[in-house]
Design a protein around this motif. Sequence first.
Motif, PDB file in Angstrom:
ATOM      1  N   SER A 187       4.276 -27.030  -1.881  1.00 18.09           N
ATOM      2  CA  SER A 187       4.401 -27.970  -2.803  1.00 18.09           C
ATOM      3  C   SER A 187       3.604 -27.411  -3.642  1.00 18.09           C
ATOM      4  CB  SER A 187       4.546 -29.530  -2.296  1.00 18.09           C
ATOM      5  OG  SER A 187       3.380 -29.455  -1.698  1.00 18.09           O
ATOM      6  N   ARG A 188       2.172 -26.839  -3.470  1.00 16.01           N
ATOM      7  CA  ARG A 188       1.335 -26.242  -4.269  1.00 16.01           C
ATOM      8  C   ARG A 188       1.410 -25.802  -5.131  1.00 16.01           C
ATOM      9  NH1 ARG A 188      -2.726 -23.699  -0.154  1.00 16.01           N
ATOM     10  NH2 ARG A 188      -0.691 -22.721  -0.013  1.00 16.01           N
ATOM     11  N   PHE A 189       2.758 -24.664  -5.806  1.00 20.95           N
ATOM     12  CA  PHE A 189       3.111 -23.998  -6.255  1.00 20.95           C
ATOM     13  C   PHE A 189       4.619 -24.977  -7.333  1.00 20.95           C
ATOM     14  CE2 PHE A 189       1.085 -20.915  -3.538  1.00 20.95           C
ATOM     15  CZ  PHE A 189      -0.427 -20.287  -4.591  1.00 20.95           C
ATOM     16  N   ALA A 190       4.569 -24.519  -8.278  1.00 27.92           N
ATOM     17  CA  ALA A 190       5.935 -25.116  -8.912  1.00 27.92           C
ATOM     18  C   ALA A 190       6.990 -24.390  -9.343  1.00 27.92           C
ATOM     19  CB  ALA A 190       6.002 -25.315 -10.267  1.00 27.92           C
ATOM     20  N   ASP A 191       8.530 -25.169  -8.521  1.00 32.29           N
ATOM     21  CA  ASP A 191       9.576 -24.356  -8.414  1.00 32.29           C
ATOM     22  C   ASP A 191      10.453 -23.578  -9.934  1.00 32.29           C
ATOM     23  OD1 ASP A 191       9.322 -25.198  -6.506  1.00 32.29           O
ATOM     24  OD2 ASP A 191      11.585 -26.100  -6.496  1.00 32.29           O
ATOM     25  N   ARG A 192      10.946 -22.685 -10.319  1.00 33.70           N
ATOM     26  CA  ARG A 192      11.223 -22.509 -11.512  1.00 33.70           C
ATOM     27  C   ARG A 192      11.781 -24.191 -12.323  1.00 33.70           C
ATOM     28  NH1 ARG A 192      13.359 -17.431  -9.814  1.00 33.70           N
ATOM     29  NH2 ARG A 192      11.698 -15.771  -9.225  1.00 33.70           N
ATOM     30  N   ASP A 193      12.624 -25.027 -10.917  1.00 33.71           N
ATOM     31  CA  ASP A 193      13.181 -26.212 -12.098  1.00 33.71           C
ATOM     32  C   ASP A 193      11.473 -27.045 -11.950  1.00 33.71           C
ATOM     33  OD1 ASP A 193      15.278 -24.668 -11.641  1.00 33.71           O
ATOM     34  OD2 ASP A 193      16.090 -25.749 -10.161  1.00 33.71           O
ATOM     35  N   SER A 194      10.998 -27.379 -11.907  1.00 33.70           N
ATOM     36  CA  SER A 194       9.350 -28.295 -11.333  1.00 33.70           C
ATOM     37  C   SER A 194       9.275 -28.575 -12.959  1.00 33.70           C
ATOM     38  CB  SER A 194       8.808 -27.984 -10.504  1.00 33.70           C
ATOM     39  OG  SER A 194       8.325 -28.087  -9.333  1.00 33.70           O
ATOM     40  N   ASN A 195       8.942 -30.054 -13.081  1.00 34.20           N
ATOM     41  CA  ASN A 195       8.545 -30.475 -14.225  1.00 34.20           C
ATOM     42  C   ASN A 195       6.812 -30.267 -14.731  1.00 34.20           C
ATOM     43  OD1 ASN A 195       7.874 -32.052 -16.279  1.00 34.20           O
ATOM     44  ND2 ASN A 195       9.654 -33.155 -16.685  1.00 34.20           N
ATOM     45  N   THR A 196       6.678 -29.407 -15.026  1.00 32.71           N
ATOM     46  CA  THR A 196       4.822 -28.851 -15.232  1.00 32.71           C
ATOM     47  C   THR A 196       4.671 -30.076 -15.697  1.00 32.71           C
ATOM     48  OG1 THR A 196       5.513 -26.653 -16.491  1.00 32.71           O
ATOM     49  CG2 THR A 196       5.481 -26.893 -14.247  1.00 32.71           C
ATOM     50  N   THR A 197       5.227 -30.496 -17.341  1.00 35.00           N
ATOM     51  CA  THR A 197       4.442 -31.162 -18.585  1.00 35.00           C
ATOM     52  C   THR A 197       4.406 -32.382 -17.295  1.00 35.00           C
ATOM     53  OG1 THR A 197       6.178 -29.752 -19.689  1.00 35.00           O
ATOM     54  CG2 THR A 197       4.968 -32.399 -20.177  1.00 35.00           C
ATOM     55  N   LEU A 198       5.418 -32.857 -16.661  1.00 36.90           N
ATOM     56  CA  LEU A 198       5.124 -34.433 -16.195  1.00 36.90           C
ATOM     57  C   LEU A 198       4.102 -34.349 -14.885  1.00 36.90           C
ATOM     58  CD1 LEU A 198       6.459 -37.116 -16.060  1.00 36.90           C
ATOM     59  CD2 LEU A 198       7.789 -36.193 -14.176  1.00 36.90           C
ATOM     60  N   ALA A 199       4.008 -33.198 -13.992  1.00 42.35           N
ATOM     61  CA  ALA A 199       2.521 -33.089 -13.673  1.00 42.35           C
ATOM     62  C   ALA A 199       1.185 -33.253 -13.767  1.00 42.35           C
ATOM     63  CB  ALA A 199       2.828 -31.731 -12.263  1.00 42.35           C
ATOM     64  N   ALA A 200       1.366 -32.393 -14.604  1.00 36.26           N
ATOM     65  CA  ALA A 200      -0.079 -32.776 -16.085  1.00 36.26           C
ATOM     66  C   ALA A 200      -0.489 -33.562 -16.225  1.00 36.26           C
ATOM     67  CB  ALA A 200       0.233 -31.828 -16.939  1.00 36.26           C
ATOM     68  N   ALA A 201       0.224 -34.706 -16.661  1.00 40.20           N
ATOM     69  CA  ALA A 201       0.674 -35.866 -17.232  1.00 40.20           C
ATOM     70  C   ALA A 201       0.377 -36.498 -16.512  1.00 40.20           C
ATOM     71  CB  ALA A 201       1.646 -36.975 -18.427  1.00 40.20           C
ATOM     72  N   ALA A 202       0.964 -36.221 -15.101  1.00 38.08           N
ATOM     73  CA  ALA A 202       0.208 -37.468 -14.132  1.00 38.08           C
ATOM     74  C   ALA A 202      -1.577 -37.356 -13.612  1.00 38.08           C
ATOM     75  CB  ALA A 202       0.469 -37.198 -12.870  1.00 38.08           C
ATOM     76  N   HIS A 203      -2.093 -36.538 -14.349  1.00 42.86           N
ATOM     77  CA  HIS A 203      -3.490 -36.312 -14.231  1.00 42.86           C
ATOM     78  C   HIS A 203      -4.280 -36.760 -15.635  1.00 42.86           C
ATOM     79  CE1 HIS A 203      -3.770 -33.495 -10.869  1.00 42.86           C
ATOM     80  NE2 HIS A 203      -2.550 -32.929 -11.318  1.00 42.86           N
ATOM     81  N   VAL A 204      -3.187 -36.667 -16.549  1.00 46.20           N
ATOM     82  CA  VAL A 204      -3.523 -37.278 -17.911  1.00 46.20           C
ATOM     83  C   VAL A 204      -4.463 -38.645 -17.878  1.00 46.20           C
ATOM     84  CG1 VAL A 204      -3.854 -37.006 -20.254  1.00 46.20           C
ATOM     85  CG2 VAL A 204      -3.753 -35.103 -18.917  1.00 46.20           C
ATOM     86  N   LEU A 205      -2.979 -39.412 -17.291  1.00 43.71           N
ATOM     87  CA  LEU A 205      -2.629 -40.556 -17.170  1.00 43.71           C
ATOM     88  C   LEU A 205      -3.721 -41.709 -16.486  1.00 43.71           C
ATOM     89  CD1 LEU A 205       1.360 -41.655 -17.150  1.00 43.71           C
ATOM     90  CD2 LEU A 205       0.042 -42.164 -18.396  1.00 43.71           C
ATOM     91  N   GLY A 206      -4.261 -40.343 -15.934  1.00 46.39           N
ATOM     92  CA  GLY A 206      -5.478 -41.328 -14.834  1.00 46.39           C
ATOM     93  C   GLY A 206      -6.491 -41.559 -15.670  1.00 46.39           C
ATOM     94  N   LEU A 207      -6.869 -40.841 -16.687  1.00 48.38           N
ATOM     95  CA  LEU A 207      -8.242 -41.318 -17.238  1.00 48.38           C
ATOM     96  C   LEU A 207      -8.002 -42.634 -17.777  1.00 48.38           C
ATOM     97  CD1 LEU A 207      -8.853 -37.935 -19.191  1.00 48.38           C
ATOM     98  CD2 LEU A 207     -10.434 -38.874 -18.026  1.00 48.38           C
ATOM     99  N   PHE A 208      -6.611 -42.770 -17.896  1.00 45.81           N
ATOM    100  CA  PHE A 208      -6.310 -43.739 -19.030  1.00 45.81           C
ATOM    101  C   PHE A 208      -5.979 -45.306 -17.746  1.00 45.81           C
ATOM    102  CE2 PHE A 208      -5.284 -40.181 -22.112  1.00 45.81           C
ATOM    103  CZ  PHE A 208      -6.888 -40.535 -22.509  1.00 45.81           C
ATOM    104  N   THR A 209      -4.840 -44.755 -17.383  1.00 45.74           N
ATOM    105  CA  THR A 209      -4.987 -46.103 -16.240  1.00 45.74           C
ATOM    106  C   THR A 209      -5.370 -46.154 -14.332  1.00 45.74           C
ATOM    107  OG1 THR A 209      -3.322 -45.063 -15.401  1.00 45.74           O
ATOM    108  CG2 THR A 209      -2.776 -45.918 -17.435  1.00 45.74           C
ATOM    109  N   SER A 210      -6.090 -44.759 -14.214  1.00 47.23           N
ATOM    110  CA  SER A 210      -6.923 -45.034 -12.672  1.00 47.23           C
ATOM    111  C   SER A 210      -5.878 -44.286 -12.022  1.00 47.23           C
ATOM    112  CB  SER A 210      -7.697 -46.647 -13.032  1.00 47.23           C
ATOM    113  OG  SER A 210      -8.391 -45.723 -11.753  1.00 47.23           O
ATOM    114  N   LEU A 252      -3.055 -46.038 -11.617  1.00 46.54           N
ATOM    115  CA  LEU A 252      -1.555 -46.652 -11.835  1.00 46.54           C
ATOM    116  C   LEU A 252      -1.120 -45.625 -12.241  1.00 46.54           C
ATOM    117  CD1 LEU A 252      -0.562 -49.218 -11.520  1.00 46.54           C
ATOM    118  CD2 LEU A 252      -0.635 -49.491 -14.255  1.00 46.54           C
ATOM    119  N   GLY A 253      -0.902 -44.559 -13.491  1.00 41.89           N
ATOM    120  CA  GLY A 253      -0.169 -43.984 -14.260  1.00 41.89           C
ATOM    121  C   GLY A 253      -0.039 -42.615 -12.994  1.00 41.89           C
TER     122      GLY A 253
END
Length: 142
Positions: free
Chosen positions: A30-53, A55-56
Amino acid sequence: LLLSSTDRNESELNADAEPWRTYGANTTDSRFADRDSNTTLAAAAHVLGLFTSVLGPAVIYAVSSDRFVRRNAANAMSWQLMVLIYGLGSLALASLLSGGLQLLFGLLFVVVPLLDILFVALSGIKANDGIAWEYPLAPSPR
């Protein structure tokens, strides 16, 4: 036998440059994305942490069934929890101590949010590229 880049076909060159793109299709890692993985949502999980600690990333972890996205959300939750601990701990110690130690922990209280921004930007870029980057100052959520 060493081959120059002109002797190798394009797929071999891509495999060297981006191993997660070639080998990630059928991997159980799971350290690497499959071709079907949503890399944008994975990146959003990190960025949301800046604003929501925590919770996001926790919401993304709860609603996603993609293992790569969940791995990134777990990494983001772990890091944001450590940012809270480092920040509150340094603030408490700066309040309780005096002299040079107070200055040291006060400085740490300023450095922690800067590290948060830097590490979140790096992990978001890595997640968008298909890699679940683990934060260096946080436990790995396996």
